[in-house]
Motif scaffolding. Sequence first.
Motif, PDB file in Angstrom:
ATOM      1  N   ASP A 152       7.885  -6.549   8.443  1.00  0.00           N
ATOM      2  CA  ASP A 152       7.763  -5.442   7.086  1.00  0.00           C
ATOM      3  C   ASP A 152       6.740  -6.278   6.044  1.00  0.00           C
ATOM      4  O   ASP A 152       6.868  -6.192   5.005  1.00  0.00           O
ATOM      5  CB  ASP A 152       8.990  -5.491   6.584  1.00  0.00           C
ATOM      6  CG  ASP A 152       9.870  -6.797   6.087  1.00  0.00           C
ATOM      7  OD1 ASP A 152       9.259  -7.808   6.459  1.00  0.00           O
ATOM      8  OD2 ASP A 152      10.508  -6.758   5.236  1.00  0.00           O
ATOM      9  N   ARG A 154       3.686  -5.343   4.901  1.00  0.00           N
ATOM     10  CA  ARG A 154       3.487  -4.543   3.630  1.00  0.00           C
ATOM     11  C   ARG A 154       4.413  -4.237   2.597  1.00  0.00           C
ATOM     12  O   ARG A 154       4.211  -4.281   1.441  1.00  0.00           O
ATOM     13  CB  ARG A 154       2.943  -3.242   4.370  1.00  0.00           C
ATOM     14  CG  ARG A 154       1.716  -3.174   5.262  1.00  0.00           C
ATOM     15  CD  ARG A 154       1.374  -1.991   5.902  1.00  0.00           C
ATOM     16  NE  ARG A 154       0.935  -1.113   4.869  1.00  0.00           N
ATOM     17  CZ  ARG A 154       0.474   0.298   5.156  1.00  0.00           C
ATOM     18  NH1 ARG A 154       0.773   0.665   6.177  1.00  0.00           N
ATOM     19  NH2 ARG A 154       0.221   0.891   4.071  1.00  0.00           N
ATOM     20  N   ARG A 155       5.541  -4.106   3.084  1.00  0.00           N
ATOM     21  CA  ARG A 155       6.758  -3.823   1.939  1.00  0.00           C
ATOM     22  C   ARG A 155       6.847  -5.285   1.347  1.00  0.00           C
ATOM     23  O   ARG A 155       7.234  -5.296   0.253  1.00  0.00           O
ATOM     24  CB  ARG A 155       7.872  -3.394   2.717  1.00  0.00           C
ATOM     25  CG  ARG A 155       9.266  -3.301   1.633  1.00  0.00           C
ATOM     26  CD  ARG A 155      10.555  -2.657   2.298  1.00  0.00           C
ATOM     27  NE  ARG A 155      10.912  -3.637   3.089  1.00  0.00           N
ATOM     28  CZ  ARG A 155      11.991  -4.605   2.966  1.00  0.00           C
ATOM     29  NH1 ARG A 155      12.270  -4.815   1.753  1.00  0.00           N
ATOM     30  NH2 ARG A 155      12.299  -5.558   3.813  1.00  0.00           N
ATOM     31  N   ARG A 156       7.004  -6.265   1.905  1.00  0.00           N
ATOM     32  CA  ARG A 156       7.096  -7.632   1.654  1.00  0.00           C
ATOM     33  C   ARG A 156       6.062  -7.956   0.503  1.00  0.00           C
ATOM     34  O   ARG A 156       6.448  -8.555  -0.616  1.00  0.00           O
ATOM     35  CB  ARG A 156       7.284  -8.725   2.773  1.00  0.00           C
ATOM     36  CG  ARG A 156       7.814 -10.080   2.289  1.00  0.00           C
ATOM     37  CD  ARG A 156       7.708 -11.136   3.322  1.00  0.00           C
ATOM     38  NE  ARG A 156       6.712 -11.053   4.262  1.00  0.00           N
ATOM     39  CZ  ARG A 156       6.810 -10.896   5.424  1.00  0.00           C
ATOM     40  NH1 ARG A 156       7.792 -10.324   6.127  1.00  0.00           N
ATOM     41  NH2 ARG A 156       5.739 -10.897   6.151  1.00  0.00           N
ATOM     42  N   ARG A 158       4.810  -6.081  -1.586  1.00  0.00           N
ATOM     43  CA  ARG A 158       5.029  -5.099  -2.865  1.00  0.00           C
ATOM     44  C   ARG A 158       6.334  -5.997  -3.506  1.00  0.00           C
ATOM     45  O   ARG A 158       6.502  -5.887  -4.764  1.00  0.00           O
ATOM     46  CB  ARG A 158       5.236  -3.707  -2.486  1.00  0.00           C
ATOM     47  CG  ARG A 158       3.944  -2.922  -2.099  1.00  0.00           C
ATOM     48  CD  ARG A 158       4.479  -1.086  -2.046  1.00  0.00           C
ATOM     49  NE  ARG A 158       5.624  -1.004  -1.215  1.00  0.00           N
ATOM     50  CZ  ARG A 158       5.543  -0.765   0.121  1.00  0.00           C
ATOM     51  NH1 ARG A 158       4.536  -0.788   0.667  1.00  0.00           N
ATOM     52  NH2 ARG A 158       6.741  -0.472   0.515  1.00  0.00           N
TER      53      ARG A 158
END
Length: 172
Positions: A152, A154-156, A158
């Motif tokens: 994760d 990409r989410r991390r 953000r």
Amino acid sequence: MACLAEYGWAGSTVAVVAERAGVSRGAAQHHFPTREDLFTAAVEYVAEERSSALRALVPAGPAHRRAAVEGIVALYTGPLFRAALHLWVAASDEDQLRPRVTELEARVGRESHRIAVELLGADESVPGVRETVQGLLDMARGLGLATLLTDDARRRERVVAEWARILDGVLG
């Protein structure tokens, strides 16, 4: 540590670790009579090494908060956290291991908090700051758990950016 991260507690016997390290099982057991001795020592050593490396790589202070958050999250999303998690799960079922891991994790937790305060330039005499720093560590641990199942990144990224923004607001 690599064996624990890859094979978990059940698959990480002293014999497996000795073979991977290129030493005899007897030599391994001479230094670490039990598997519990071996892995608690390994987790403690690697945690100390990673803490030292984090302090060396990330400059302290408000201007470097994003880098501090990234470094702290990296500690919880890497192989050390995965190995520690296997040790926690084993300790939850093994009475002999539980007190050793509980004591070790309490020490590692205090040190992690102290390093985070230092890196963030946080003043814990201000109400709410201690809890905000602890929230960062808890969030990083949660991201580490999420990483066990999926990538994760990409989410991390953000989440890390948002936590850095929150810390700037809370810490000033």
